[in-house]
Design a protein around this motif. Sequence first.
Motif, short mmCIF file in Angstrom:
data_model
loop_
_atom_site.label_atom_id
_atom_site.label_comp_id
_atom_site.label_asym_id
_atom_site.label_seq_id
_atom_site.Cartn_x
_atom_site.Cartn_y
_atom_site.Cartn_z
N LYS A 1 56.00 54.79 44.75
CA LYS A 1 55.91 53.57 43.96
C LYS A 1 54.59 52.85 44.24
N SER A 2 54.26 52.75 45.52
CA SER A 2 53.02 52.07 45.87
C SER A 2 51.80 52.81 45.34
N ARG A 3 51.88 54.14 45.39
CA ARG A 3 50.75 54.92 44.87
C ARG A 3 50.58 54.67 43.39
N PHE A 4 51.70 54.59 42.69
CA PHE A 4 51.63 54.37 41.25
C PHE A 4 51.00 53.01 40.94
N VAL A 5 51.46 52.03 41.70
CA VAL A 5 50.91 50.68 41.51
C VAL A 5 49.40 50.69 41.69
N ARG A 6 48.99 51.40 42.74
CA ARG A 6 47.57 51.43 43.02
C ARG A 6 46.80 52.13 41.91
N LEU A 7 47.38 53.21 41.45
CA LEU A 7 46.75 53.96 40.36
C LEU A 7 46.55 53.08 39.15
N VAL A 8 47.60 52.40 38.76
CA VAL A 8 47.54 51.52 37.59
C VAL A 8 46.50 50.44 37.78
N ALA A 9 46.53 49.84 38.98
CA ALA A 9 45.59 48.75 39.23
C ALA A 9 44.15 49.25 39.13
N HIS A 10 43.91 50.43 39.67
CA HIS A 10 42.56 51.00 39.58
C HIS A 10 42.10 51.14 38.14
N GLU A 11 43.02 51.66 37.35
CA GLU A 11 42.67 51.89 35.96
C GLU A 11 42.41 50.58 35.22
N LEU A 12 43.07 49.53 35.67
CA LEU A 12 42.93 48.26 34.98
C LEU A 12 41.62 47.55 35.32
N ARG A 13 41.09 47.91 36.48
CA ARG A 13 39.96 47.14 36.97
C ARG A 13 38.75 47.12 36.05
N SER A 14 38.25 48.33 35.75
CA SER A 14 36.99 48.39 34.99
C SER A 14 37.07 47.66 33.66
N PRO A 15 38.05 47.97 32.84
CA PRO A 15 38.10 47.27 31.55
C PRO A 15 38.20 45.76 31.71
N LEU A 16 38.99 45.32 32.66
CA LEU A 16 39.13 43.88 32.88
C LEU A 16 37.81 43.26 33.33
N ALA A 17 37.14 43.97 34.22
CA ALA A 17 35.85 43.44 34.70
C ALA A 17 34.86 43.34 33.55
N ALA A 18 34.88 44.35 32.69
CA ALA A 18 33.97 44.33 31.54
C ALA A 18 34.28 43.14 30.65
N VAL A 19 35.56 42.93 30.33
CA VAL A 19 35.95 41.81 29.47
C VAL A 19 35.51 40.49 30.08
N GLN A 20 35.77 40.36 31.37
CA GLN A 20 35.42 39.12 32.05
C GLN A 20 33.92 38.87 32.01
N SER A 21 33.16 39.93 32.26
CA SER A 21 31.70 39.80 32.24
C SER A 21 31.23 39.32 30.87
N LEU A 22 31.76 39.97 29.84
CA LEU A 22 31.33 39.60 28.49
C LEU A 22 31.70 38.15 28.20
N LEU A 23 32.89 37.77 28.59
CA LEU A 23 33.32 36.39 28.35
C LEU A 23 32.43 35.40 29.11
N ASP A 24 32.19 35.74 30.40
CA ASP A 24 31.37 34.85 31.22
C ASP A 24 30.01 34.62 30.59
N VAL A 25 29.43 35.73 30.18
CA VAL A 25 28.09 35.65 29.63
C VAL A 25 28.08 34.83 28.33
N THR A 26 29.09 35.03 27.51
CA THR A 26 29.15 34.30 26.24
C THR A 26 29.40 32.81 26.48
N VAL A 27 30.36 32.55 27.36
CA VAL A 27 30.66 31.15 27.67
C VAL A 27 29.44 30.43 28.22
N ALA A 28 28.66 31.18 29.03
CA ALA A 28 27.47 30.56 29.63
C ALA A 28 26.35 30.37 28.62
#
Lengths: 625, 141
Positions: free
Chosen positions: A399-426
């Motif tokens: 279960k923990s491995r699965f959670v970690r796997l999912v979280a890893h996969e979520l990171r990059s796209p989320l970071a990209a979205v956040q970056s784009l938003l930050d830059v636009t908001v700024a």
Amino acid sequence: MRAGEQGGEMAVTERRLPVEAELERRVAWLIRLRWLAPVGILGATALAQPVVGLAPPWPAMVGMAALISLYNLAFTAWWLQWQRQPPGRPAAYNLLANSQVAADWLALTLLLHWTGGIESPISPLYLLHVVVACVLLSPRAAFLQATLAAILLAGLAGLEYSGLWAHQSLALYLPIGLYDRPTYVAAVLLTFTTTLYACVFLATTVTRSLRDHDRELLGLHARLQDLNRRTRALYETAVALSGSLELDQVLRQVAQTTAEIMEAKGCSIRLLTADGQRLELVAAHGLSDAYLQKGPVELARSPLDREALAGRPVIVVNAPVDPRLQYHDELAREGICSILCAPLVSKGLPIGVIRVYSAVCYLYSGDDAAFLEAVASAGAVAIDNARTYRRLEELDQAKSRFVRLVAHELRSPLAAVQSLLDVTVAGYAGSVGEKGAELLQRAERRVSFLLALVNDLLDLAAGRLDQGRPERSLVDLGALSQRVVALLGTRAAEKGVALTLDVDPAGCTVWGVAEHLESLLTNLVGNAVKYTAAGGTAQVRLERGGDELVLTVADTGIGIPPDALPHIFDEFYRAPNARALEKEGTGLGLAIAKQAVDEHGGRIEVQSEVGVGTTFTVRLPAGAG
Amino acid sequence: MPERKRILIIDDDADIVEALRLTLQGNYEVHAASSGEEGLRKVKEVRPQLIILDVMMETATEGFQVSLALRSRDPESEFAAYAGIPILMLTAIHQKTPLRFAPDSDYLPVDDFVEKPVKPGILLAKVKKLLSNSQPSCAGK
């Protein structure tokens, strides 16, 4: 030499000893009793004339008393000698007993002569002595002694009758001497002898019966003690087995304890493979590696194991030649002759077999088989528990491995979205417009929350997984606290919350994982700042108390409602007032903190009052220095 | 007007690259490459004054490999001339890397790192700092 027989013999020898001790005691008793005889003789002689008008010759009586006392002294000396230096031979006391009885017959015969020979009123004393003889001696010896008595009496009668030995009349009831009447003498002798033998027969029968019962009781007593010992051992095994859930340890413990309780050379445990076709070795005790590596046991080729798995314990009396076994050469080389094999049954299904081995042939009995079954039953339960626990652990890890796997996969796209938003908001992507900016900021907040969640999930999963166990080192918690407080200081200052830190100068080190401890501190101190309004305080204190470190994080914040307190360390739980204050919160912070505390073998407690504040107290075992 | 410094971004995530470009293009000349291989080629082409390098691209170690190649100790290395260019490494949140960062570490020679998602303010501050460190003192405008 068959061990079973040898054992039986030994047992018999042992059982004889209590009877021997009894003989010793009886012999001593007889010697002591005999002191009454001289006293009785003199007393009876003194009373005989006034009471019944008889007059045994005084000199003779005194002489008899003296004689009896004399030889009793001799017996006493003999007996004392043996007390100092035990003879060692079981037959020795028999000799003493026989001698006493024989001596007593002689004395009695003399006494009889002086009190009227065949007409003597004390001739029934012979019968008394017969009973004594039967109690002391073996049946055969008793019969022989009785014969001696009969011979002595007949001899006396004969001597008096023939005139070789002057008859001593007691000058009494019968003016006519009967001693020279052949019919009378013959009749008396006949009656006497038959009664004698009858007495011996009855007495020895009773004695023999008593002795048999005695022996039986001793046997039962020994068996009872044995069973008692085994029951105790079984209880102790059960206790020992319940002490661990670690499968390998439990298996080893079962093998070792079983071998010890059954006083066997060795013990092995084999569990069924998943396909149910083979038994593979999982634990062994007292067996050589060479034997253990002889290969897996194919069920198809091992009738012994098949029989055991069917639910019945199997006894092998001579292993190297038993057709039910596979590896005869190896058994012979290992020196195994007897084998006892019992199934391990869990929830009604066989999961394997347990075997005990002995170098002695023909050793195991039905009792032993029953006992091994009982041990196996306790062992099977322990094994099953340990296996279940291991499966649970594996599931938890998966279960923990699965959670970690999912979280890893979520990171990059989320970071990209956040970056784009930050830059636009700024404003770097051109002007946005008021409404646009507002919407973007709202979106940015949500993404920020997601990123925090991913971060926390990874923290949690990392703490749960064993792989790549993080290295432990001596962590200076004081310095770590300072860093965390410094990091959060700006945020606190912005909010108007006074954040203070007190570190015990004695030094606060913990043997642990720096990152996880940092997580712990960040979460607790961060919460204190987050949930305290402007003008409030958040105090962090670190104290050294003996072999324990005490970390206190106290705030004057919104507090935790009493019904929320039991749940605050639950994952994703947020108390209602916390949620009202700040919508963005993953609910994982305290779960992560608790995990870190548990990992370091510590304790965490919380005290809180709504509207007043909250205090978290963490105790951790201190590292060296 | 002073010549604008050149920054090379090596990252396979186009969105991150776009966000970085928008942040930096006001003050700097921004170039980009979407793989380690392309990045090393562009280093020679563009001769940037700063390299922003993503730690993980297609493979887990691609970022490291680029930095190791650039800072190779081998004097014969084709990148010897570029060993002095400061490198800013982009890491993902909660990334546990097997190698440690340290500016003066022999093992992984990067000069600073920043976590994604990148806040424009933080990025600009770090870039400025790295560029001013390596800039020889310049008198006048």
